[in-house]
Scaffold this motif. Structure first.
Motif, PDB file in Angstrom:
ATOM      1  N   UNK A  56      32.829  -0.857   2.918  1.00  0.00           N
ATOM      2  CA  UNK A  56      33.294   0.011   1.843  1.00  0.00           C
ATOM      3  C   UNK A  56      32.462   1.289   1.775  1.00  0.00           C
ATOM      4  N   UNK A  57      33.015   2.283   1.124  1.00  0.00           N
ATOM      5  CA  UNK A  57      32.251   3.496   0.845  1.00  0.00           C
ATOM      6  C   UNK A  57      31.080   3.113  -0.053  1.00  0.00           C
ATOM      7  N   UNK A  87      28.469   6.477   3.838  1.00  0.00           N
ATOM      8  CA  UNK A  87      27.402   6.255   2.870  1.00  0.00           C
ATOM      9  C   UNK A  87      26.691   7.561   2.555  1.00  0.00           C
ATOM     10  N   UNK A  88      26.176   7.635   1.365  1.00  0.00           N
ATOM     11  CA  UNK A  88      25.298   8.725   0.950  1.00  0.00           C
ATOM     12  C   UNK A  88      24.139   8.097   0.185  1.00  0.00           C
ATOM     13  N   UNK A 114      30.576  12.386  -4.454  1.00  0.00           N
ATOM     14  CA  UNK A 114      30.589  11.813  -3.104  1.00  0.00           C
ATOM     15  C   UNK A 114      31.920  11.157  -2.755  1.00  0.00           C
ATOM     16  N   UNK A 115      32.862  11.189  -3.671  1.00  0.00           N
ATOM     17  CA  UNK A 115      34.185  10.643  -3.399  1.00  0.00           C
ATOM     18  C   UNK A 115      34.293   9.141  -3.533  1.00  0.00           C
ATOM     19  N   UNK A 116      33.418   8.542  -4.329  1.00  0.00           N
ATOM     20  CA  UNK A 116      33.470   7.093  -4.486  1.00  0.00           C
ATOM     21  C   UNK A 116      34.702   6.700  -5.286  1.00  0.00           C
ATOM     22  N   UNK A 117      35.522   5.812  -4.728  1.00  0.00           N
ATOM     23  CA  UNK A 117      36.715   5.366  -5.446  1.00  0.00           C
ATOM     24  C   UNK A 117      36.528   3.945  -5.953  1.00  0.00           C
ATOM     25  N   UNK A 118      37.591   3.367  -6.489  1.00  0.00           N
ATOM     26  CA  UNK A 118      37.482   2.061  -7.127  1.00  0.00           C
ATOM     27  C   UNK A 118      37.218   0.936  -6.128  1.00  0.00           C
ATOM     28  N   UNK A 121      31.333   0.959  -3.530  1.00  0.00           N
ATOM     29  CA  UNK A 121      30.239   0.165  -4.055  1.00  0.00           C
ATOM     30  C   UNK A 121      29.029   1.051  -4.300  1.00  0.00           C
ATOM     31  N   UNK A 122      28.366   0.852  -5.426  1.00  0.00           N
ATOM     32  CA  UNK A 122      27.074   1.475  -5.677  1.00  0.00           C
ATOM     33  C   UNK A 122      25.984   0.501  -5.233  1.00  0.00           C
ATOM     34  N   UNK A 123      24.919   1.045  -4.684  1.00  0.00           N
ATOM     35  CA  UNK A 123      23.798   0.217  -4.231  1.00  0.00           C
ATOM     36  C   UNK A 123      22.525   0.718  -4.906  1.00  0.00           C
ATOM     37  N   UNK A 124      21.814  -0.179  -5.586  1.00  0.00           N
ATOM     38  CA  UNK A 124      20.547   0.161  -6.235  1.00  0.00           C
ATOM     39  C   UNK A 124      19.416  -0.475  -5.444  1.00  0.00           C
ATOM     40  N   UNK A 125      18.503   0.351  -4.949  1.00  0.00           N
ATOM     41  CA  UNK A 125      17.352  -0.157  -4.200  1.00  0.00           C
ATOM     42  C   UNK A 125      16.097   0.255  -4.962  1.00  0.00           C
TER      43      UNK A 125
END
Length: 401
Positions: A56-57, A87-88, A114-118, A121-125
């Protein structure tokens, strides 16, 4: 599949199961998620993060410290395991002063740009603050999308990383706004802990002491024998990845927390043992301008609650002394002169009473490994609180051999 997750699977029995790679939780309402515990999470040959992203994006958020310590490896992993342009990565500020609605809106704005759609996924590191902010952003972005937590701190791995709560501070109140939004995956690598300063380790140990006091006398005894856990070193850097003691402490704490959360995942029942150390600490943190870290404020709260238990006849003197002594031996504060005043601690009691549905639900130890609730404001008389604070002040001045 390791790293899979959040889903509704009502056919699975409710509870927590443990395997060598981590833990699976299935709540009575059918909510299911997995918490992985593995080494080499950012090794390009490790499938956990890639499987969780599932092509996924992905928009990734890290703290400045994580970017400095692990940013190159994280970028290399994403480059190796995701398609180009999928990814960004953004560096976002941390600290309690940045745990705000404005920070959540900023995360959402970056994701939208960044064009994230439904389907993305967001990633928290990072630590708990990054996870809280990004998790809350994910819960409201396009009415809710997936997010992944890669927890790099001890607090993150034993507390934030195993639960479903997200939130930010607002209206002079800690975690005033938030949502229950289980992560699609929660990845925990003990090797990250070797990069933490001792203060952050001590803060994580406060949350571990919390679980030991209320639920596990054996874990408490292990901490008494080794108050330097996760900081042991023969002059070089301690080995957090493979220490048998640290592995036992980490896994036991994670399992205990998940077992306590499981039957009451969304806190429909407001009396929760895991709130030990979390009645007075929000005021200690906020009134002190976040001079104390969260784990340090929790330690002060636990020490005060132990003295209240003693004075109310709910715990004997030895139990109180063992709790306070362990906190001091770890190097945690047990008294804060600026905030441990009768006025502010009374304010903390009233705030908790209001937040918990006009019941106090103050968790106090009754023995090592056991706890009970003090339910009413009237059950903590002003003179008892003042006496407990005086005893706490004396504890703060003591030094253990």
């Amino acid at each position: 599949m390791s790293g899979q997750v959040l889903d509704r699977v009502a056919h699975l029995p409710a509870g927590v199961s443990e395997d060598p790679g981590g833990f699976d939780l299935t709540a009575p309402d059918g909510t299911h998620y997995r918490v992985d515990l593995a080494t080499g999470v950012l090794d390009p040959h490790n499938d956990l993060l890639a499987n969780a992203v599932q092509g996924r994006r992905a928009v990734v958020f890290v703290s400045p410290t994580v970017d400095r310590l692990h940013g190159d490896r994280l970028r290399a992993y994403l480059s190796a395991r995701t398609r180009p342009g999928q990814w960004t990565l953004h560096v976002v500020p941390t600290g309690e002063h940045h745990k705000t609605l404005a920070a959540v809106e900023h995360v959402c704005a970056l994701a939208k740009a960044d064009g994230l759609d439904r389907h993305g996924v967001m990633v928290a590191v990072g630590g708990g603050i990054v996870a809280d902010v990004v998790g809350f952003a994910a819960s409201i972005y396009a009415r809710g999308i997936r997010y992944i937590k890669v927890n790099t701190t001890l607090v993150g791995q034993v507390d934030v990383g195993v639960g479903v709560k997200t939130g930010v501070n607002a209206l002079q109140t800690k975690n005033m706004f938030g949502a229950y939004h289980p992560a699609h995956a929660s990845l925990n690598d003990p090797a990250f802990l070797s990069t933490l300063p001792h203060r952050e380790i001590r803060c994580g140990l406060a949350e571990i002491v919390k679980m030991a006091v209320i639920l596990d006398a054996d874990l408490f005894a292990a901490l008494e024998r080794h108050p330097d856990a996760f900081r042991r070193s023969g002059g070089g850097r301690p080995d957090h990845s493979h220490g048998e003691l640290e592995t036992y402490i980490l896994r036991t704490s994670m399992r205990l927390m998940m077992e306590e959360l499981c039957p009451n995942l969304q806190e429909h029942e407001l009396a929760r043992l895991v709130d030990f150390g979390h009645t007075f600490s929000p005021v200690v943190e906020t009134a002190g301008g976040h001079r104390l870290e969260h784990g340090e404020a929790v330690a002060v709260d636990m020490a005060l609650s132990a003295h209240l238990a003693r004075l109310l006849g709910l715990a004997d003197e030895d139990t109180c002394e063992r709790v306070v002594r362990l906190l001091r031996r770890i190097g945690l504060p047990v008294f804060d002169p600026g905030t441990c005043t009768p006025e502010l601690m009374t304010q903390a009691l009233r705030a908790s009473w209001q937040r918990r549905g006009r019941k106090l639900h103050l968790v106090v130890p009754t023995d090592i490994g056991k706890a009970a609730f003090v339910e009413e404001l009237a059950d903590v008389p002003e003179d008892v609180l003042r006496t407990a604070l005086r005893a706490l002040a004396a504890d703060g001045e003591r030094r253990d051999a």
